[in-house]
Enzyme design. Structure first.
Site, PDB file in Angstrom:
ATOM      1  N   CYS A 112       7.919  -1.068   0.463  1.00 50.60           N
ATOM      2  CA  CYS A 112       6.899  -1.563   1.310  1.00 50.60           C
ATOM      3  C   CYS A 112       6.789  -0.405   2.437  1.00 50.60           C
ATOM      4  CB  CYS A 112       7.248  -2.857   2.159  1.00 50.60           C
ATOM      5  SG  CYS A 112       7.278  -4.247   1.055  1.00 50.60           S
ATOM      6  N   HIS A 248       3.876  -3.439   9.744  1.00 52.86           N
ATOM      7  CA  HIS A 248       4.040  -3.794   8.137  1.00 52.86           C
ATOM      8  C   HIS A 248       3.775  -5.280   8.132  1.00 52.86           C
ATOM      9  CE1 HIS A 248       4.829  -4.698   4.146  1.00 52.86           C
ATOM     10  NE2 HIS A 248       6.046  -4.940   4.423  1.00 52.86           N
ATOM     11  N   ASN A 278       1.513  -9.973   2.079  1.00 53.29           N
ATOM     12  CA  ASN A 278       2.146  -8.757   1.973  1.00 53.29           C
ATOM     13  C   ASN A 278       2.004  -7.807   1.061  1.00 53.29           C
ATOM     14  OD1 ASN A 278       4.035  -6.680   1.937  1.00 53.29           O
ATOM     15  ND2 ASN A 278       5.845  -8.080   2.055  1.00 53.29           N
TER      16      ASN A 278
END
Ligand code: UT7
Length: 321
Positions: A112, A248, A278
Site C-alpha cells: 500500500c 492512506h 482500500n
C-alpha cells in the site's frame, strides 16, 4: 532544485460493489463494515481490465491537467503490487499505451506504500536533473488477489489508480519524502505465493491476501503517528501549518487517530474510504486528485501524504502544492 506537482489525475472502474452485495457472499453485515472500517462501497475492475488499463486513464487525466503530452514525459514510475504480467513491468506497458518511447519506465512494489515509494524515487530523479517531466502512478487491482471467502479481508479492498506529473522547480514542491520498511512483520500482512514460490497455492485455489487485522491496525496507528511527527520535524514544519492530511485509506479509525495526533479537524482531512475502500497503492493519489478536482486543495497549500502497508512498508511526503 525541487520537484513540484503540476497535474493530478485518477480513475475508478465502473463496477461498484456494495456492502449489501458482500452480505450475500460472506458472513458479514453492512453495519459491521461501516462501523469497523468506514467503507460503504468499492469499485471493482471489470473482467479483463488490468492495472495498466486503470493506470492509463489516471495518467492521461494527470497529463491533461498538467498540460503535457507524450513527448514531454521522460520518466515513468509506477507503484503497484498487482502488475498485469510478471514482465514487462506496468511502467513499460503504460509507456507503450501512452505512445512514449525510450525514457526510463519501471514499476516498484511496496504494497500500500507503493505510490509514496514511487513518488520518493521520481522526486530524486527530478531533483538531480535526470528527469524534467516525470509521470508517477499508483495503480492497483487488488481485488484480483483477495480471498472472497475471507470476511476479514475481502470487504476491505477496491481497485483504482491515481497519478501525478512532476516537473523541476526552484521552490518546493515536494519538500521531503520519508520511506521506511521492516521485514520482521512480513507474516502479518501478505499474499503467500508468487513466481519463485512456484504458484503452488494459486494452483490449489488456496492463495489470497492474508492479514492479522488487529495486529496490523495497532502497528499502523503507532507507526503512522511516529511517521507524521518525524516528517514534520525533518522539514522544520509545525503541524498547525498543515492545510491538508491526505492519508492512506485503509480504515477510517486509523485516519481519525492520525488526524487527532496532528490536531487536524475532519474538514482538513481528505477521506475517500466510504466510496472507494482500500485501493492500496492507488489510495493516496486518488485522495489527492479528489481534493484537487473538487476545489478543496488549492495551489500554495501545505499537504502531508502518508501510507502504510504489507512488509511492513510505510512512507510520507510533505508537499507545497
Ligand atoms: O492497507 C494496508 C494496511 N491495512 C490496515 O491498516 C488494516 C488494519 N486493520 C483493520 O483495519 C482492522 O483490524 C479490520 C477492519 C481488518 C478488522 O477490524 P477489528 O476491529 O480489528 O476486528 P478484529 O479483526 O479484531 O475482529 C473482531 C471480530 C471478530 O469476531 P470475534 O472473534 O470477536 O467473534 C472477527 O471474526 O469481528 C469479526 N469480523 C467480522 N465480522 C463481520 C472480522 N471481519 C468481519 C466482517 N464482518 N467482515
Amino acid at each position: 532544485m525541487y520537484s513540484t506537482i503540476v497535474g493530478t489525475g485518477s480513475y475508478l472502474p465502473e463496477r461498484v460493489l456494495t456492502n449489501a452485495e458482500l452480505e450475500k457472499l460472506v458472513d458479514t453485515t453492512d453495519e459491521w463494515i461501516r462501523t469497523r472500517t468506514g467503507i460503504s462501497r468499492r469499485h471493482i475492475a471489470a473482467e479483463g481490465q488490468t492495472t495498466t488499463d486503470l493506470a492509463e486513464q489516471a495518467a492521461r487525466r494527470a497529463m491533461e491537467a498538467a498540460g503535457v503530452g507524450p513527448g514531454d514525459i521522460d520518466l515513468i514510475c509506477v507503484g503497484t503490487t498487482t502488475p498485469d504480467l510478471v514482465f514487462p513491468n506496468v511502467g513499460t506497458l503504460l509507456q507503450d499505451r501512452l505512445g512514449i518511447h525510450g525514457c526510463a519506465a519501471f514499476s516498484l512494489e511496496a504494497a500500500c506504500s507503493s505510490f509514496l515509494y514511487a513518488l520518493g524515487v521520481a522526486d530524486k530523479f527530478v531533483r538531480l536533473g535526470d528527469a524534467k517531466c516525470a509521470l508517477v502512478v499508483g495503480a492497483e487491482t487488488l481485488t484480483r488477489i483477495v480471498d472472497w471467502t475471507d470476511r476479514g479481508t475481502c470487504v476491505l479492498f477496491g481497485d483504482g489508480a491515481g497519478a501525478v506529473v512532476l516537473k523541476p522547480s526552484k521552490d518546493p514542491g515536494i519538500i521531503c519524502t520519508r520511506l521506511h520498511s521492516d521485514g520482521r512483520y512480513k507474516d502479518l500482512l501478505l499474499y503467500p505465493d508468487g513466481v519463485s514460490k512456484g504458484f503452488g497455492l494459486v494452483r490449489q485455489g488456496k492463495a489470497g491476501v492474508q492479514m492479522k487485522g488487529n495486529e496490523v491496525y495497532k502497528f499502523a496507528v503507532n507507526t503512522l503517528g511516529g511517521l507524521v511527527s518525524e516528517t514534520l520535524e525533518a522539514c522544520g514544519v509545525a503541524r498547525q501549518d498543515l492545510d491538508w492530511l491526505i492519508p492512506h485509506q485503509a480504515n477510517i479509525r486509523i485516519i481519525e487517530a492520525i488526524a487527532r495526533r496532528l490536531d487536524m479537524p475532519p474538514e482538513r482531512v481528505i477521506v475517500t474510504i466510504a466510496e472507494q475502500g482500500n485501493t492500496s497503492a492507488a489510495s493516496v493519489p486518488l485522495a489527492l486528485d479528489t481534493g484537487v478536482r473538487d476545489g478543496r486543495i488549492k495551489r500554495g497549500q501545505l499537504l502531508l501524504l502518508e501510507a502504510f502497508g504489507g512488509g511492513f512498508t510505510w512512507g510520507s511526503a510533505l508537499i507545497r502544492f
